[in-house]
Design a protein around this motif. Structure first.
Motif, PDB file in Angstrom:
ATOM      1  N   VAL A   1      -5.915  -7.643  12.433  1.00 13.86           N
ATOM      2  CA  VAL A   1      -5.349  -8.572  13.407  1.00 13.86           C
ATOM      3  C   VAL A   1      -5.893  -8.215  14.790  1.00 13.86           C
ATOM      4  N   THR A   2      -6.358  -9.220  15.520  1.00 13.84           N
ATOM      5  CA  THR A   2      -6.962  -8.946  16.824  1.00 13.84           C
ATOM      6  C   THR A   2      -6.069  -9.316  17.999  1.00 13.84           C
ATOM      7  N   GLU A   3      -5.119 -10.242  17.828  1.00 11.64           N
ATOM      8  CA  GLU A   3      -4.280 -10.596  18.969  1.00 11.64           C
ATOM      9  C   GLU A   3      -3.298  -9.468  19.277  1.00 11.64           C
ATOM     10  N   PRO A   4      -2.907  -9.321  20.537  1.00 11.85           N
ATOM     11  CA  PRO A   4      -1.956  -8.269  20.904  1.00 11.85           C
ATOM     12  C   PRO A   4      -0.678  -8.381  20.060  1.00 11.85           C
ATOM     13  N   THR A   5      -0.259  -7.252  19.499  1.00  9.96           N
ATOM     14  CA  THR A   5       0.882  -7.229  18.582  1.00  9.96           C
ATOM     15  C   THR A   5       1.773  -6.041  18.929  1.00  9.96           C
ATOM     16  N   THR A   6       3.065  -6.298  19.105  1.00 10.63           N
ATOM     17  CA  THR A   6       4.016  -5.221  19.382  1.00 10.63           C
ATOM     18  C   THR A   6       4.384  -4.550  18.064  1.00 10.63           C
ATOM     19  N   VAL A   7       4.234  -3.232  18.034  1.00 12.21           N
ATOM     20  CA  VAL A   7       4.547  -2.467  16.826  1.00 12.21           C
ATOM     21  C   VAL A   7       5.461  -1.289  17.156  1.00 12.21           C
ATOM     22  N   LEU A   8       6.266  -0.942  16.183  1.00 12.89           N
ATOM     23  CA  LEU A   8       7.137   0.228  16.241  1.00 12.89           C
ATOM     24  C   LEU A   8       6.668   1.184  15.168  1.00 12.89           C
ATOM     25  N   THR A   9       6.469   2.459  15.523  1.00  8.54           N
ATOM     26  CA  THR A   9       6.202   3.459  14.503  1.00  8.54           C
ATOM     27  C   THR A   9       7.393   4.404  14.436  1.00  8.54           C
ATOM     28  N   PHE A  10       7.656   4.888  13.235  1.00 10.43           N
ATOM     29  CA  PHE A  10       8.790   5.764  12.979  1.00 10.43           C
ATOM     30  C   PHE A  10       8.467   6.587  11.750  1.00 10.43           C
ATOM     31  N   ARG A  11       9.307   7.557  11.445  1.00 10.14           N
ATOM     32  CA  ARG A  11       9.072   8.435  10.294  1.00 10.14           C
ATOM     33  C   ARG A  11       9.984   8.073   9.130  1.00 10.14           C
ATOM     34  N   ALA A  12       9.481   8.302   7.938  1.00 13.10           N
ATOM     35  CA  ALA A  12      10.255   8.049   6.720  1.00 13.10           C
ATOM     36  C   ALA A  12       9.803   9.052   5.665  1.00 13.10           C
ATOM     37  N   SER A  13      10.610   9.177   4.627  1.00 14.35           N
ATOM     38  CA  SER A  13      10.258  10.095   3.550  1.00 14.35           C
ATOM     39  C   SER A  13      10.814   9.570   2.228  1.00 14.35           C
ATOM     40  N   GLY A  14      10.369  10.185   1.152  1.00 17.80           N
ATOM     41  CA  GLY A  14      10.901   9.898  -0.175  1.00 17.80           C
ATOM     42  C   GLY A  14      10.800   8.437  -0.591  1.00 17.80           C
ATOM     43  N   ASP A  15      11.865   7.953  -1.233  1.00 18.01           N
ATOM     44  CA  ASP A  15      11.888   6.588  -1.747  1.00 18.01           C
ATOM     45  C   ASP A  15      11.761   5.554  -0.635  1.00 18.01           C
ATOM     46  N   GLU A  16      12.372   5.838   0.523  1.00 21.00           N
ATOM     47  CA  GLU A  16      12.284   4.898   1.640  1.00 21.00           C
ATOM     48  C   GLU A  16      10.834   4.735   2.096  1.00 21.00           C
ATOM     49  N   LEU A  17      10.115   5.849   2.228  1.00 22.03           N
ATOM     50  CA  LEU A  17       8.709   5.808   2.624  1.00 22.03           C
ATOM     51  C   LEU A  17       7.911   4.984   1.626  1.00 22.03           C
ATOM     52  N   SER A  18       8.088   5.261   0.371  1.00 17.25           N
ATOM     53  CA  SER A  18       7.361   4.548  -0.674  1.00 17.25           C
ATOM     54  C   SER A  18       7.659   3.048  -0.641  1.00 17.25           C
ATOM     55  N   ALA A  19       8.927   2.699  -0.518  1.00 11.43           N
ATOM     56  CA  ALA A  19       9.312   1.282  -0.495  1.00 11.43           C
ATOM     57  C   ALA A  19       8.699   0.571   0.708  1.00 11.43           C
ATOM     58  N   LEU A  20       8.746   1.207   1.863  1.00 20.47           N
ATOM     59  CA  LEU A  20       8.238   0.559   3.076  1.00 20.47           C
ATOM     60  C   LEU A  20       6.723   0.373   3.041  1.00 20.47           C
ATOM     61  N   VAL A  21       5.992   1.395   2.639  1.00 23.11           N
ATOM     62  CA  VAL A  21       4.535   1.269   2.649  1.00 23.11           C
ATOM     63  C   VAL A  21       4.044   0.300   1.576  1.00 23.11           C
ATOM     64  N   ASN A  22       4.851   0.088   0.541  1.00 24.60           N
ATOM     65  CA  ASN A  22       4.474  -0.862  -0.503  1.00 24.60           C
ATOM     66  C   ASN A  22       5.016  -2.262  -0.257  1.00 24.60           C
ATOM     67  N   ALA A  23       5.854  -2.425   0.760  1.00 25.03           N
ATOM     68  CA  ALA A  23       6.479  -3.722   1.026  1.00 25.03           C
ATOM     69  C   ALA A  23       5.508  -4.730   1.618  1.00 25.03           C
ATOM     70  N   GLY A  24       4.496  -4.254   2.325  1.00 25.96           N
ATOM     71  CA  GLY A  24       3.600  -5.179   3.013  1.00 25.96           C
ATOM     72  C   GLY A  24       4.238  -5.636   4.319  1.00 25.96           C
ATOM     73  N   PRO A  25       3.666  -6.679   4.937  1.00 20.49           N
ATOM     74  CA  PRO A  25       4.148  -7.126   6.244  1.00 20.49           C
ATOM     75  C   PRO A  25       5.661  -7.374   6.245  1.00 20.49           C
ATOM     76  N   PRO A  26       6.328  -6.932   7.311  1.00 23.31           N
ATOM     77  CA  PRO A  26       5.809  -6.486   8.604  1.00 23.31           C
ATOM     78  C   PRO A  26       5.479  -5.003   8.661  1.00 23.31           C
ATOM     79  N   PHE A  27       5.493  -4.300   7.508  1.00 29.73           N
ATOM     80  CA  PHE A  27       5.251  -2.855   7.504  1.00 29.73           C
ATOM     81  C   PHE A  27       3.790  -2.558   7.202  1.00 29.73           C
TER      82      PHE A  27
END
Length: 136
Positions: free
Chosen positions: A65-91
């Motif tokens: 994506v090239t247009e300016p986009t507001t993003v939040l980064t945060f930490r996760a672990s375990g099942d939550e990390l796995s679920a979020l990274v596999n969820a796709g957008p907006p993650f």
């Protein structure tokens, strides 16, 4: 060729995340190299910025994506990390850390979910004594 000026996240977004983050024990807010971050002790548990052309951006590298986009980064672990990274957008998953997740913030953002994710990220980063003050 000069780079464009940095775009900072909107005051409304910073205020919304700040109201969540600063309600947590010993959390504090500071300007980051770009955007704003919230920390406990010396660990960043939330960081909001605008990914834009002309600057290094994991979000742009991962999504293209090239247009300016507001993003939040945060930490996760375990099942939550796995679920979020596999969820796709907006993650998305920045390649530079095994525990950091990114999330696009836009008109469709569910702010209750942001509150939950920021709080869980705080739990990940905070010392046990401070985590215990949160309860469960």
């Amino acid at each position: 060729m000069s780079r464009p000026p940095r775009i900072e996240p909107s005051g409304d977004v910073v205020e919304r995340i700040g109201s969540i983050a600063l309600s947590l024990p010993d959390a504090y807010e500071e300007d980051a190299w770009t955007g704003v971050r919230w920390r406990v002790r010396s660990k960043t548990f939330a960081h909001v910025l605008v990914a834009q052309e002309g600057y290094t951006s994991a979000y742009r590298d991962v999504t293209g994506v090239t247009e300016p986009t507001t993003v939040l980064t945060f930490r996760a672990s375990g099942d939550e990390l796995s679920a979020l990274v596999n969820a796709g957008p907006p993650f998305y998953r920045p390649p530079w850390s095994p525990t950091v997740v990114g999330m696009v913030l836009d008109d469709d953002t569910h702010w209750d979910e942001v509150a939950e994710l920021v709080t869980e990220s705080y739990r990940f980063c905070a010392p046990r004594m401070l985590r215990q003050r949160l309860g469960r």
